[in-house]
Design a protein around this motif. Structure first.
Motif, PDB file in Angstrom:
ATOM      1  N   VAL A  12       0.815  -1.223   0.000  1.00 22.97           N
ATOM      2  CA  VAL A  12       0.000   0.000   0.000  1.00 22.97           C
ATOM      3  C   VAL A  12       0.849   1.273   0.000  1.00 22.97           C
ATOM      4  O   VAL A  12       0.647   2.152  -0.855  1.00 22.97           O
ATOM      5  CB  VAL A  12      -1.024  -0.007   1.157  1.00 22.97           C
ATOM      6  CG1 VAL A  12      -1.662   1.351   1.344  1.00 22.97           C
ATOM      7  CG2 VAL A  12      -2.096  -1.061   0.890  1.00 22.97           C
ATOM      8  N   PRO A  13       1.812   1.440   0.931  1.00 29.55           N
ATOM      9  CA  PRO A  13       2.592   2.685   0.912  1.00 29.55           C
ATOM     10  C   PRO A  13       3.417   2.851  -0.361  1.00 29.55           C
ATOM     11  O   PRO A  13       3.656   3.982  -0.807  1.00 29.55           O
ATOM     12  CB  PRO A  13       3.488   2.590   2.152  1.00 29.55           C
ATOM     13  CG  PRO A  13       3.399   1.194   2.637  1.00 29.55           C
ATOM     14  CD  PRO A  13       2.158   0.589   2.064  1.00 29.55           C
ATOM     15  N   VAL A  70      -5.938   4.735  -6.120  1.00 30.28           N
ATOM     16  CA  VAL A  70      -4.823   5.695  -6.052  1.00 30.28           C
ATOM     17  C   VAL A  70      -4.026   5.799  -7.341  1.00 30.28           C
ATOM     18  O   VAL A  70      -3.395   6.830  -7.586  1.00 30.28           O
ATOM     19  CB  VAL A  70      -3.866   5.387  -4.865  1.00 30.28           C
ATOM     20  CG1 VAL A  70      -4.594   5.509  -3.540  1.00 30.28           C
ATOM     21  CG2 VAL A  70      -3.191   4.050  -5.011  1.00 30.28           C
ATOM     22  N   CYS A  71      -4.041   4.757  -8.146  1.00 30.66           N
ATOM     23  CA  CYS A  71      -3.300   4.808  -9.423  1.00 30.66           C
ATOM     24  C   CYS A  71      -4.027   3.960 -10.471  1.00 30.66           C
ATOM     25  O   CYS A  71      -3.614   2.846 -10.778  1.00 30.66           O
ATOM     26  CB  CYS A  71      -1.849   4.378  -9.242  1.00 30.66           C
ATOM     27  SG  CYS A  71      -1.582   2.951  -8.188  1.00 30.66           S
ATOM     28  N   ASP A  81       1.109   4.187  -2.964  1.00 33.25           N
ATOM     29  CA  ASP A  81       0.795   5.581  -2.663  1.00 33.25           C
ATOM     30  C   ASP A  81       1.927   6.522  -3.065  1.00 33.25           C
ATOM     31  O   ASP A  81       1.681   7.681  -3.398  1.00 33.25           O
ATOM     32  CB  ASP A  81       0.497   5.756  -1.168  1.00 33.25           C
ATOM     33  CG  ASP A  81      -0.801   5.071  -0.746  1.00 33.25           C
ATOM     34  OD1 ASP A  81      -1.624   4.730  -1.624  1.00 33.25           O
ATOM     35  OD2 ASP A  81      -0.991   4.880   0.470  1.00 33.25           O
ATOM     36  N   HIS A 140      -7.493  -0.868  -3.794  1.00 27.92           N
ATOM     37  CA  HIS A 140      -6.745   0.314  -3.346  1.00 27.92           C
ATOM     38  C   HIS A 140      -5.923   0.868  -4.516  1.00 27.92           C
ATOM     39  O   HIS A 140      -5.894   2.079  -4.743  1.00 27.92           O
ATOM     40  CB  HIS A 140      -5.815  -0.031  -2.174  1.00 27.92           C
ATOM     41  CG  HIS A 140      -4.974   1.119  -1.740  1.00 27.92           C
ATOM     42  ND1 HIS A 140      -5.458   2.132  -0.938  1.00 27.92           N
ATOM     43  CD2 HIS A 140      -3.687   1.438  -2.030  1.00 27.92           C
ATOM     44  CE1 HIS A 140      -4.500   3.028  -0.754  1.00 27.92           C
ATOM     45  NE2 HIS A 140      -3.416   2.622  -1.397  1.00 27.92           N
ATOM     46  N   CYS A 141      -5.288  -0.024  -5.254  1.00 26.38           N
ATOM     47  CA  CYS A 141      -4.491   0.378  -6.414  1.00 26.38           C
ATOM     48  C   CYS A 141      -5.357   1.142  -7.424  1.00 26.38           C
ATOM     49  O   CYS A 141      -4.954   2.190  -7.923  1.00 26.38           O
ATOM     50  CB  CYS A 141      -3.864  -0.859  -7.063  1.00 26.38           C
ATOM     51  SG  CYS A 141      -2.890  -0.521  -8.537  1.00 26.38           S
TER      52      CYS A 141
END
Length: 125
Positions: A38-39, A70-71, A42, A66-67
């Motif tokens: 995750v980090p 954020v991207c 990010d 999550h990916c």
């Protein structure tokens, strides 16, 4: 160079995948769980998230979601040995590729190559 973030909790598998992809001239950053990825997602840019689905702390589906948040330009490929989670992964992240274990390392590299074929062609022009 194409950058791959690999999240795989099995050490031997993580090492084999990393070696095969690096030998094929991909840059690989490997972590042992989704929460470690995750980090990195990010803070850095990756072209591909290659993740096991079944992992402790955070599974690959949650990591892929999550990916995507954020991207969204990062492609996702799941690797799994559990056919039961394959359907859930396909429904949760419909654009993701899914590679079922066991697979030959050559097959993995070919699948990754296919994802980036248009990039390879445009680099030649």
């Amino acid at each position: 160079m194409i950058r791959i973030l690999l999240a795989e909790d099995e050490r031997a598998m993580r090492e084999h995948l990393t070696r095969a992809l690096e030998k094929a001239n991909y840059e690989v950053v490997a972590v042992d769980r989704g929460t470690a990825a995750v980090p990195l997602l990010d803070a850095q840019k990756f072209d591909l998230l290659l993740t096991d689905i079944v992992m402790p702390e955070m599974d690959g589906i949650e990591l892929a979601q999550h990916c995507a948040a954020v991207c969204p330009e990062t492609q996702v490929m799941f690797i799994t040995g559990f056919s039961g989670v394959t359907l859930r992964a396909g429904q949760s992240v419909p654009k993701a590729k899914i590679l079922s274990k066991p697979f030959h390392l050559r097959d993995l590299v070919l699948e990754v190559d296919r994802l980036f074929e248009p990039d390879c062609i445009s680099d030649l022009n």
